[in-house]
Design a protein around this motif. Structure first.
Motif, PDB file in Angstrom:
ATOM      1  N   GLN A  88      18.066  -2.970  -7.725  1.00 60.10           N
ATOM      2  CA  GLN A  88      17.381  -3.315  -6.484  1.00 60.10           C
ATOM      3  C   GLN A  88      16.568  -2.152  -5.908  1.00 60.10           C
ATOM      4  O   GLN A  88      15.389  -2.347  -5.556  1.00 60.10           O
ATOM      5  N   PRO A  89      17.110  -0.942  -5.793  1.00 60.80           N
ATOM      6  CA  PRO A  89      16.265   0.148  -5.266  1.00 60.80           C
ATOM      7  C   PRO A  89      15.094   0.512  -6.203  1.00 60.80           C
ATOM      8  O   PRO A  89      14.015   0.902  -5.736  1.00 60.80           O
ATOM      9  N   VAL A  90      15.285   0.369  -7.547  1.00 55.14           N
ATOM     10  CA  VAL A  90      14.167   0.647  -8.467  1.00 55.14           C
ATOM     11  C   VAL A  90      13.063  -0.395  -8.272  1.00 55.14           C
ATOM     12  O   VAL A  90      11.867  -0.061  -8.259  1.00 55.14           O
ATOM     13  N   LYS A  91      13.469  -1.695  -8.137  1.00 49.55           N
ATOM     14  CA  LYS A  91      12.481  -2.748  -7.894  1.00 49.55           C
ATOM     15  C   LYS A  91      11.726  -2.512  -6.582  1.00 49.55           C
ATOM     16  O   LYS A  91      10.511  -2.698  -6.496  1.00 49.55           O
ATOM     17  N   ARG A  92      12.483  -2.097  -5.554  1.00 53.28           N
ATOM     18  CA  ARG A  92      11.831  -1.862  -4.261  1.00 53.28           C
ATOM     19  C   ARG A  92      10.846  -0.702  -4.360  1.00 53.28           C
ATOM     20  O   ARG A  92       9.740  -0.780  -3.827  1.00 53.28           O
ATOM     21  N   ALA A  93      11.213   0.348  -5.047  1.00 50.92           N
ATOM     22  CA  ALA A  93      10.310   1.485  -5.215  1.00 50.92           C
ATOM     23  C   ALA A  93       9.046   1.068  -5.974  1.00 50.92           C
ATOM     24  O   ALA A  93       7.917   1.448  -5.604  1.00 50.92           O
ATOM     25  N   GLN A  94       9.218   0.261  -7.040  1.00 54.13           N
ATOM     26  CA  GLN A  94       8.054  -0.195  -7.799  1.00 54.13           C
ATOM     27  C   GLN A  94       7.147  -1.067  -6.947  1.00 54.13           C
ATOM     28  O   GLN A  94       5.913  -0.954  -6.987  1.00 54.13           O
ATOM     29  N   GLN A  95       7.729  -1.946  -6.114  1.00 54.54           N
ATOM     30  CA  GLN A  95       6.934  -2.827  -5.269  1.00 54.54           C
ATOM     31  C   GLN A  95       6.139  -2.030  -4.234  1.00 54.54           C
ATOM     32  O   GLN A  95       4.965  -2.321  -3.966  1.00 54.54           O
ATOM     33  N   LEU A  96       6.774  -1.008  -3.653  1.00 56.10           N
ATOM     34  CA  LEU A  96       6.062  -0.170  -2.691  1.00 56.10           C
ATOM     35  C   LEU A  96       4.882   0.558  -3.355  1.00 56.10           C
ATOM     36  O   LEU A  96       3.801   0.685  -2.772  1.00 56.10           O
ATOM     37  N   LEU A  97       5.102   1.043  -4.570  1.00 54.94           N
ATOM     38  CA  LEU A  97       4.026   1.734  -5.284  1.00 54.94           C
ATOM     39  C   LEU A  97       2.893   0.774  -5.628  1.00 54.94           C
ATOM     40  O   LEU A  97       1.718   1.144  -5.572  1.00 54.94           O
ATOM     41  N   ARG A  98       3.205  -0.453  -5.998  1.00 57.14           N
ATOM     42  CA  ARG A  98       2.182  -1.443  -6.334  1.00 57.14           C
ATOM     43  C   ARG A  98       1.412  -1.876  -5.081  1.00 57.14           C
ATOM     44  O   ARG A  98       0.192  -2.020  -5.115  1.00 57.14           O
ATOM     45  N   ASP A  99       2.133  -2.099  -3.967  1.00 56.77           N
ATOM     46  CA  ASP A  99       1.484  -2.608  -2.761  1.00 56.77           C
ATOM     47  C   ASP A  99       0.684  -1.542  -2.017  1.00 56.77           C
ATOM     48  O   ASP A  99      -0.364  -1.845  -1.426  1.00 56.77           O
ATOM     49  N   HIS A 100       1.170  -0.299  -2.032  1.00 51.97           N
ATOM     50  CA  HIS A 100       0.578   0.718  -1.168  1.00 51.97           C
ATOM     51  C   HIS A 100       0.129   1.960  -1.935  1.00 51.97           C
ATOM     52  O   HIS A 100      -0.036   3.024  -1.332  1.00 51.97           O
ATOM     53  N   GLY A 101      -0.081   1.814  -3.261  1.00 46.09           N
ATOM     54  CA  GLY A 101      -0.467   2.980  -4.058  1.00 46.09           C
ATOM     55  C   GLY A 101      -1.741   3.647  -3.550  1.00 46.09           C
ATOM     56  O   GLY A 101      -1.794   4.876  -3.368  1.00 46.09           O
ATOM     57  N   GLN A 102      -2.800   2.847  -3.287  1.00 51.88           N
ATOM     58  CA  GLN A 102      -4.062   3.432  -2.834  1.00 51.88           C
ATOM     59  C   GLN A 102      -3.918   4.061  -1.457  1.00 51.88           C
ATOM     60  O   GLN A 102      -4.450   5.152  -1.196  1.00 51.88           O
ATOM     61  N   ALA A 103      -3.176   3.406  -0.567  1.00 47.14           N
ATOM     62  CA  ALA A 103      -2.962   3.974   0.770  1.00 47.14           C
ATOM     63  C   ALA A 103      -2.145   5.272   0.677  1.00 47.14           C
ATOM     64  O   ALA A 103      -2.401   6.224   1.434  1.00 47.14           O
ATOM     65  N   LEU A 104      -1.194   5.327  -0.239  1.00 45.26           N
ATOM     66  CA  LEU A 104      -0.413   6.554  -0.421  1.00 45.26           C
ATOM     67  C   LEU A 104      -1.295   7.694  -0.917  1.00 45.26           C
ATOM     68  O   LEU A 104      -1.121   8.852  -0.511  1.00 45.26           O
ATOM     69  N   VAL A 105      -2.264   7.398  -1.785  1.00 45.14           N
ATOM     70  CA  VAL A 105      -3.201   8.416  -2.227  1.00 45.14           C
ATOM     71  C   VAL A 105      -4.088   8.857  -1.068  1.00 45.14           C
ATOM     72  O   VAL A 105      -4.338  10.059  -0.883  1.00 45.14           O
ATOM     73  N   GLU A 106      -4.573   7.888  -0.264  1.00 45.61           N
ATOM     74  CA  GLU A 106      -5.431   8.226   0.880  1.00 45.61           C
ATOM     75  C   GLU A 106      -4.689   9.058   1.931  1.00 45.61           C
ATOM     76  O   GLU A 106      -5.289   9.919   2.575  1.00 45.61           O
ATOM     77  N   GLN A 107      -3.389   8.843   2.048  1.00 43.49           N
ATOM     78  CA  GLN A 107      -2.561   9.637   2.962  1.00 43.49           C
ATOM     79  C   GLN A 107      -2.007  10.891   2.305  1.00 43.49           C
ATOM     80  O   GLN A 107      -1.217  11.614   2.913  1.00 43.49           O
ATOM     81  N   GLN A 108      -2.437  11.137   1.056  1.00 45.19           N
ATOM     82  CA  GLN A 108      -2.040  12.334   0.266  1.00 45.19           C
ATOM     83  C   GLN A 108      -0.534  12.381   0.031  1.00 45.19           C
ATOM     84  O   GLN A 108       0.048  13.445  -0.133  1.00 45.19           O
ATOM     85  N   LEU A 109       0.117  11.210   0.027  1.00 48.84           N
ATOM     86  CA  LEU A 109       1.519  11.110  -0.337  1.00 48.84           C
ATOM     87  C   LEU A 109       1.673  10.956  -1.845  1.00 48.84           C
ATOM     88  O   LEU A 109       2.784  11.135  -2.376  1.00 48.84           O
ATOM     89  N   LEU A 110       0.620  10.563  -2.545  1.00 45.66           N
ATOM     90  CA  LEU A 110       0.555  10.540  -4.003  1.00 45.66           C
ATOM     91  C   LEU A 110      -0.731  11.247  -4.422  1.00 45.66           C
ATOM     92  O   LEU A 110      -1.720  11.262  -3.689  1.00 45.66           O
ATOM     93  N   SER A 111      -0.713  11.816  -5.634  1.00 45.26           N
ATOM     94  CA  SER A 111      -1.948  12.378  -6.198  1.00 45.26           C
ATOM     95  C   SER A 111      -2.766  11.241  -6.788  1.00 45.26           C
ATOM     96  O   SER A 111      -2.213  10.196  -7.176  1.00 45.26           O
ATOM     97  N   PRO A 112      -4.083  11.418  -6.867  1.00 46.89           N
ATOM     98  CA  PRO A 112      -4.924  10.345  -7.439  1.00 46.89           C
ATOM     99  C   PRO A 112      -4.526   9.981  -8.866  1.00 46.89           C
ATOM    100  O   PRO A 112      -3.916  10.757  -9.559  1.00 46.89           O
TER     101      PRO A 112
END
Length: 331
Positions: free
Chosen positions: A307-331
């Motif tokens: 369950q926590p792995v699925k939730r982490a994957q869903q967050l990355l899929r839904d908000h990946g671009q926003a995380l990059v724009e907020q510099q929480l992920l690298s491009p």
């Protein structure tokens, strides 16, 4: 058209010469009219070059043609004189090229010579009145053709002048029209660019708002990816193949996608689980785990791991671009 004048006048003379016997014509030419014909033709030849140089004195030249015609006061001759007067006025008012002037001068010279011959022939006793009327009618036709040709040449000259004066104006209008078209294209491009920037800004704001709504889970499950570190995925399919970088930065979203860790399959979840939760000597992700589970072999199917792995994957899929724009992920 001008050369038809010469043709018609030559036809006029030809209709009258056969009325006399050839021997009579020869004797008359030698005795009575020979000297007159030579006197008439000689000035035309000697003065041709001078007349050509003053081709614009149309009134004098047409007057010579009128004087060369017979002095008859018939209605036909009256009509010819009226047409000669109209022709003189038309030529005087017209602006003709040198080539057109030369042609008209040549036609008037030929017409004058033939009119002189007609005048000489008409004085002979053997010429009847009906033949003279026919000759006058032919001359009238030649005059009409000359008038039409003069009008046509004047019209063409006027059209050339108008075209020459209009061309610069048309060219300026075309250049101005092209400038306006270029400006319109540039304006449309800038409007489209502004519209695109506005749409991108609006979309970015929407992504940021959506991310903020789930920031609590992001901080809880995505620390192995958002925290700075020097470990990055280095393969298209093998989560154990990693690269250690000199700079410490968040995990690259593009590398996670290339690894297949965001695919909604058990294999994709397994790759995300290995890279994010790996603490063994092979992977050893130095980032904190947060609520993301540490990797243990054969444990993914357990609910408290899955369950926590699925939730982490869903967050990355839904908000990946926003995380990059907020510099929480690298491009």
């Amino acid at each position: 058209m001008i050369f038809l004048v010469v043709g018609e006048v030559v036809f006029l003379a030809a209709t009258w010469i056969p009325d006399s016997d050839p021997s009579d014509r020869k004797r008359n030419s030698l005795s009575q009219d020979g000297q007159t014909d030579r006197d008439d033709e000689k000035p035309a030849t000697s003065n041709h070059k001078a007349e050509y140089s003053v081709a614009n004195d149309w009134e004098a030249k047409v007057g010579k043609v009128e004087q060369a015609f017979p002095g008859s006061k018939t209605p036909e001759m009256a009509r010819i004189r009226e047409r000669l007067k109209f022709l003189s006025q038309n030529l005087t008012r017209s602006e003709l090229s040198e080539d057109a002037c030369a042609k008209i001068v040549q036609s008037l010279d030929a017409l004058q010579q033939q009119a002189a011959k007609l005048s000489a022939i008409s004085k002979r006793p053997s010429i009847n009145a009906e033949g003279i009327d026919e000759a006058i009618a032919a001359s009238a036709q030649s005059l009409q053709i000359a008038e039409q040709e003069t009008t046509r040449l004047a019209r063409e000259q006027a059209e050339r002048i108008v075209r020459r004066e209009r061309e610069p104006v048309i060219r300026r209008i075309r250049l101005a029209k092209q400038d306006q078209l270029d400006q319109a294209i540039e304006l449309r491009r800038r409007i489209a660019e502004m519209q695109r920037e506005r749409e991108e800004s609006s979309a970015k704001s929407a992504r940021e708002n959506a991310l903020q709504n789930e920031m609590r889970d992001v901080e809880k499950f995505l620390q192995p990816f958002t925290a700075p570190g020097n470990l990055q995925p280095n393969s298209d399919s093998n989560p154990w193949d990693v690269e250690r970088t000199f700079d410490s930065k968040p995990v690259s979203l593009a590398r996670l996608q290339r690894l297949g860790a965001l695919e909604q399959t058990m294999e994709g979840l397994e790759r995300l689980y290995i890279f994010g939760g790996g603490k063994n000597p092979t992977v050893n992700n130095p980032r904190p785990l947060g609520s993301f589970p540490e990797y243990w072999a054969q444990k993914l199917k357990k609910p408290h791991i899955l369950q926590p792995v699925k939730r982490a994957q869903q967050l990355l899929r839904d908000h990946g671009q926003a995380l990059v724009e907020q510099q929480l992920l690298s491009p």
